[in-house]
Design a protein around this motif. Structure first.
Motif, PDB file in Angstrom:
ATOM      1  N   ILE A   1       0.769  -1.272  -0.013  1.00 51.55           N
ATOM      2  CA  ILE A   1       0.113  -0.068  -0.149  1.00 51.55           C
ATOM      3  C   ILE A   1       0.695   1.325   0.010  1.00 51.55           C
ATOM      4  O   ILE A   1       0.725   2.155  -0.506  1.00 51.55           O
ATOM      5  N   ALA A   2       1.964   1.181   0.927  1.00 57.44           N
ATOM      6  CA  ALA A   2       3.029   2.467   0.891  1.00 57.44           C
ATOM      7  C   ALA A   2       3.557   2.571  -0.537  1.00 57.44           C
ATOM      8  O   ALA A   2       3.536   3.766  -0.922  1.00 57.44           O
ATOM      9  N   ALA A   3       3.777   1.527  -1.359  1.00 57.43           N
ATOM     10  CA  ALA A   3       4.251   1.733  -2.495  1.00 57.43           C
ATOM     11  C   ALA A   3       3.189   2.416  -3.518  1.00 57.43           C
ATOM     12  O   ALA A   3       3.796   3.127  -4.332  1.00 57.43           O
ATOM     13  N   ILE A   4       2.147   1.868  -3.367  1.00 57.49           N
ATOM     14  CA  ILE A   4       0.973   2.425  -4.235  1.00 57.49           C
ATOM     15  C   ILE A   4       0.828   3.856  -3.969  1.00 57.49           C
ATOM     16  O   ILE A   4       0.884   4.692  -4.834  1.00 57.49           O
ATOM     17  N   LEU A   5       1.094   4.309  -2.685  1.00 58.97           N
ATOM     18  CA  LEU A   5       0.752   5.728  -2.473  1.00 58.97           C
ATOM     19  C   LEU A   5       2.032   6.474  -2.804  1.00 58.97           C
ATOM     20  O   LEU A   5       2.036   7.751  -3.175  1.00 58.97           O
ATOM     21  N   ARG A   6       3.154   6.026  -2.773  1.00 63.06           N
ATOM     22  CA  ARG A   6       4.502   6.575  -2.843  1.00 63.06           C
ATOM     23  C   ARG A   6       4.510   6.869  -4.589  1.00 63.06           C
ATOM     24  O   ARG A   6       5.231   7.732  -4.909  1.00 63.06           O
ATOM     25  N   ALA A   7       3.894   6.223  -5.518  1.00 59.33           N
ATOM     26  CA  ALA A   7       3.690   6.517  -6.482  1.00 59.33           C
ATOM     27  C   ALA A   7       3.099   8.077  -7.012  1.00 59.33           C
ATOM     28  O   ALA A   7       3.395   8.585  -7.796  1.00 59.33           O
ATOM     29  N   HIS A   8       2.319   8.406  -6.214  1.00 61.61           N
ATOM     30  CA  HIS A   8       1.671   9.591  -6.032  1.00 61.61           C
ATOM     31  C   HIS A   8       2.270  10.725  -5.049  1.00 61.61           C
ATOM     32  O   HIS A   8       2.195  11.721  -5.546  1.00 61.61           O
TER      33      HIS A   8
END
Length: 81
Positions: free
Chosen positions: A15-22
């Motif tokens: 989930i952190a990786a998903i949000l770090r893309a933004h």
């Protein structure tokens, strides 16, 4: 911001990786037992929900817990004494 995530598998790293893309500086901590994540990011709650939804997660914003008033404590404004 606190979110309830349906079927949170406990892998807050994904989930952190998903949000770090933004937001490259997004910080995510999770409570898998409660199915909740706490997100610190320069994203709105709608942006977080949309990013998670696009990745297959169902998430809703949870109201932030209110601080408990403790007379004489750091949350005391003195107006009710």
């Amino acid at each position: 911001m606190l979110f309830q995530v349906k079927d949170l598998a406990g892998d807050t790293g994904a989930i952190a990786a998903i949000l770090r893309a933004h937001d490259a500086n997004a910080q995510v901590t999770g409570d898998p037992a409660a199915g909740q994540i706490d997100v610190a990011a320069q994203l709105t709650s709608s942006q977080v929900i949309t990013a998670l939804h696009d990745a297959g997660y169902e998430a809703v914003r949870v109201s932030e817990p209110r601080q408990i008033h403790v007379s004489g404590g750091s949350t005391c404004c003195g107006s009710c004494s």
